[in-house]
Enzyme design. Structure first.
Site, PDB file in Angstrom:
ATOM      1  N   GLY A 157       0.771  -1.236   0.000  1.00 28.82           N
ATOM      2  CA  GLY A 157       0.000   0.000   0.000  1.00 28.82           C
ATOM      3  C   GLY A 157       0.801   1.283   0.000  1.00 28.82           C
ATOM      4  O   GLY A 157       0.339   2.303  -0.497  1.00 28.82           O
ATOM      5  N   ASP A 209       0.968   3.178   4.503  1.00 27.39           N
ATOM      6  CA  ASP A 209      -0.122   3.883   3.831  1.00 27.39           C
ATOM      7  C   ASP A 209      -1.162   4.400   4.815  1.00 27.39           C
ATOM      8  O   ASP A 209      -1.608   5.540   4.736  1.00 27.39           O
ATOM      9  CB  ASP A 209      -0.778   3.009   2.750  1.00 27.39           C
ATOM     10  CG  ASP A 209      -1.241   1.635   3.276  1.00 27.39           C
ATOM     11  OD1 ASP A 209      -1.017   1.318   4.462  1.00 27.39           O
ATOM     12  OD2 ASP A 209      -1.828   0.881   2.478  1.00 27.39           O
ATOM     13  N   ASP A 232      -4.940   1.903  10.825  1.00 27.26           N
ATOM     14  CA  ASP A 232      -6.358   1.661  11.100  1.00 27.26           C
ATOM     15  C   ASP A 232      -6.457   1.220  12.569  1.00 27.26           C
ATOM     16  O   ASP A 232      -6.524   2.058  13.457  1.00 27.26           O
ATOM     17  CB  ASP A 232      -6.833   0.598  10.105  1.00 27.26           C
ATOM     18  CG  ASP A 232      -8.318   0.355  10.132  1.00 27.26           C
ATOM     19  OD1 ASP A 232      -9.085   1.308  10.245  1.00 27.26           O
ATOM     20  OD2 ASP A 232      -8.729  -0.817  10.036  1.00 27.26           O
ATOM     21  N   LYS A 273      -6.600   6.700  10.984  1.00 28.30           N
ATOM     22  CA  LYS A 273      -8.007   6.699  11.435  1.00 28.30           C
ATOM     23  C   LYS A 273      -8.015   6.613  12.958  1.00 28.30           C
ATOM     24  O   LYS A 273      -8.039   5.507  13.515  1.00 28.30           O
ATOM     25  CB  LYS A 273      -8.738   5.469  10.881  1.00 28.30           C
ATOM     26  CG  LYS A 273      -8.875   5.389   9.374  1.00 28.30           C
ATOM     27  CD  LYS A 273      -9.632   4.099   9.012  1.00 28.30           C
ATOM     28  CE  LYS A 273      -9.711   3.876   7.532  1.00 28.30           C
ATOM     29  NZ  LYS A 273     -10.271   2.546   7.187  1.00 28.30           N
ATOM     30  N   PHE A 283     -13.773   3.345   4.903  1.00 24.56           N
ATOM     31  CA  PHE A 283     -12.857   2.620   4.027  1.00 24.56           C
ATOM     32  C   PHE A 283     -12.460   3.497   2.846  1.00 24.56           C
ATOM     33  O   PHE A 283     -13.316   4.049   2.157  1.00 24.56           O
ATOM     34  CB  PHE A 283     -13.493   1.320   3.533  1.00 24.56           C
ATOM     35  CG  PHE A 283     -12.506   0.411   2.878  1.00 24.56           C
ATOM     36  CD1 PHE A 283     -11.669  -0.391   3.637  1.00 24.56           C
ATOM     37  CD2 PHE A 283     -12.378   0.385   1.496  1.00 24.56           C
ATOM     38  CE1 PHE A 283     -10.733  -1.220   3.025  1.00 24.56           C
ATOM     39  CE2 PHE A 283     -11.448  -0.440   0.882  1.00 24.56           C
ATOM     40  CZ  PHE A 283     -10.621  -1.237   1.646  1.00 24.56           C
TER      41      PHE A 283
HETATM   42  P1  IMP Z   1      -4.281  -2.005  10.839  1.00 25.06           P
HETATM   43  O1  IMP Z   1      -3.385  -3.149  11.186  1.00 25.06           O
HETATM   44  O2  IMP Z   1      -5.689  -2.269  11.287  1.00 25.06           O
HETATM   45  O3  IMP Z   1      -3.789  -0.681  11.303  1.00 25.06           O
HETATM   46  O4  IMP Z   1      -4.408  -2.001   9.265  1.00 25.06           O
HETATM   47  C1  IMP Z   1      -3.416  -1.498   8.458  1.00 25.06           C
HETATM   48  C2  IMP Z   1      -3.520  -2.040   7.056  1.00 25.06           C
HETATM   49  O5  IMP Z   1      -4.865  -2.335   6.706  1.00 25.06           O
HETATM   50  C3  IMP Z   1      -3.064  -1.005   6.070  1.00 25.06           C
HETATM   51  O6  IMP Z   1      -1.692  -1.143   5.793  1.00 25.06           O
HETATM   52  C4  IMP Z   1      -3.914  -1.300   4.859  1.00 25.06           C
HETATM   53  O7  IMP Z   1      -3.288  -2.260   4.053  1.00 25.06           O
HETATM   54  C5  IMP Z   1      -5.173  -1.879   5.421  1.00 25.06           C
HETATM   55  N1  IMP Z   1      -6.262  -0.876   5.522  1.00 25.06           N
HETATM   56  C6  IMP Z   1      -6.731  -0.300   6.650  1.00 25.06           C
HETATM   57  N2  IMP Z   1      -7.705   0.567   6.387  1.00 25.06           N
HETATM   58  C7  IMP Z   1      -7.843   0.550   5.031  1.00 25.06           C
HETATM   59  C8  IMP Z   1      -8.695   1.285   4.133  1.00 25.06           C
HETATM   60  O8  IMP Z   1      -9.531   2.121   4.511  1.00 25.06           O
HETATM   61  N3  IMP Z   1      -8.521   1.011   2.815  1.00 25.06           N
HETATM   62  C9  IMP Z   1      -7.625   0.092   2.345  1.00 25.06           C
HETATM   63  N4  IMP Z   1      -6.814  -0.596   3.154  1.00 25.06           N
HETATM   64  C10 IMP Z   1      -6.916  -0.368   4.486  1.00 25.06           C
END
Ligand code: IMP
Length: 175
Positions: A46, A101, A104, A132, A153
Site C-alpha cells: 500500500g 499507507d 487503522d 483513522k 474505508f
Molecule cells: P491495521 O493493522 O488495522 O492498522 O491495518 C493497516 C492495514 O490495513 C493497512 O496497511 C492497509 O493495508 C489496510 N487498511 C486499513 N484501512 C484501510 C482502508 O480504509 N482502505 C484500504 N486498506 C486499508
C-alpha cells in the site's frame, strides 16, 4: 467515482492535496534528520506510491528498503499478520523511518515496530499517509501523519479493495 466489484467510491482527497501534504512532511523529515542517513522501511504494497513521492522530496541522504505483510482481507481487518518478505538489510544502529499507507487498528504497524525494535535500531519513527484515530486499538506513536481521517474505508493512491484500485492519483472513500 469508481466502482469496484460491489462497491462505489467517491472523491475524498485530491492528488494535489496529497502532494502538498507530502512536501510538508518531507520538509519536517529533512530538518529532523539533517546530518543523518535514515533508512526508509517501506511497507508494501500500500505505501509504494506514498514512499516514492515522499522520497523524491527528501534532500537528505537516505536508503530505502521494503518489507511486506498481509493483514487485511476485503474491508475488515482480520487481525492476522503475516510477514511474507523480510528485510535484507541489518537495521541495527540505523535511524529508521517506517513508511505506511494507513494506520487503522494500529496492529500492523505495532507488530512491525516491535519486530524492528528487537533488532536495536538507533531510532524508529513512523510516517503514515493516513490515520483513522477512531479505529485505533493499539496505542502507537506516529511522528509523521499526512491526514487524520474518519473511520471509513478508503481507496486509491496505493490503497486497494481486494487488490484493485491502487493506481489512482487521488484517494477515494466508500460511498
Ligand atoms: P491495521 O493493522 O488495522 O492498522 O491495518 C493497516 C492495514 O490495513 C493497512 O496497511 C492497509 O493495508 C489496510 N487498511 C486499513 N484501512 C484501510 C482502508 O480504509 N482502505 C484500504 N486498506 C486499508
Amino acid at each position: 467515482m469508481i466502482t469496484i466489484k460491489d462497491k462505489t467510491f467517491v472523491p475524498f482527497i485530491t492528488a494535489e492535496a496529497i502532494q502538498t501534504r507530502i512536501q510538508e512532511l518531507a520538509e519536517q523529515i529533512n530538518q529532523a534528520y539533517a546530518g543523518k542517513t535514515p533508512l526508509m522501511v517501506v511497507v508494501l504494497n500500500g505505501a509504494f506510491l506514498f514512499a516514492a513521492d515522499l522520497a523524491k522530496q527528501l534532500t537528505i541522504p537516505c536508503e530505502i528498503t521494503f518489507l511486506r505483510v498481509s493483514s487485511y482481507k476485503g474491508t475488515e481487518s482480520t487481525g492476522q499478520l503475516k510477514e511474507i518478505l523480510g528485510l535484507t538489510e541489518s537495521v541495527a544502529g540505523r535511524d529508521l523511518i517506517v513508511v505506511e499507507d494507513i494506520v487503522d487498528t494500529g496492529k500492523t504497524l505495532g507488530d512491525i515496530r516491535d519486530q524492528l525494535q528487537a533488532q536495536s535500531p538507533a531510532s524508529l519513527a513512523i510516517a503514515t499517509l493516513l490515520f483513522k484515530p477512531e479505529a485505533l486499538r493499539n496505542p502507537i506513536d506516529l511522528q509523521y501523519v499526512g491526514f487524520e481521517i474518519e473511520n471509513k474505508f478508503v481507496l486509491g493512491y496505493g490503497l486497494d479493495y481486494d487488490g484493485l484500485g491502487r493506481n489512482t492519483p487521488d484517494i477515494l472513500v466508500l460511498e
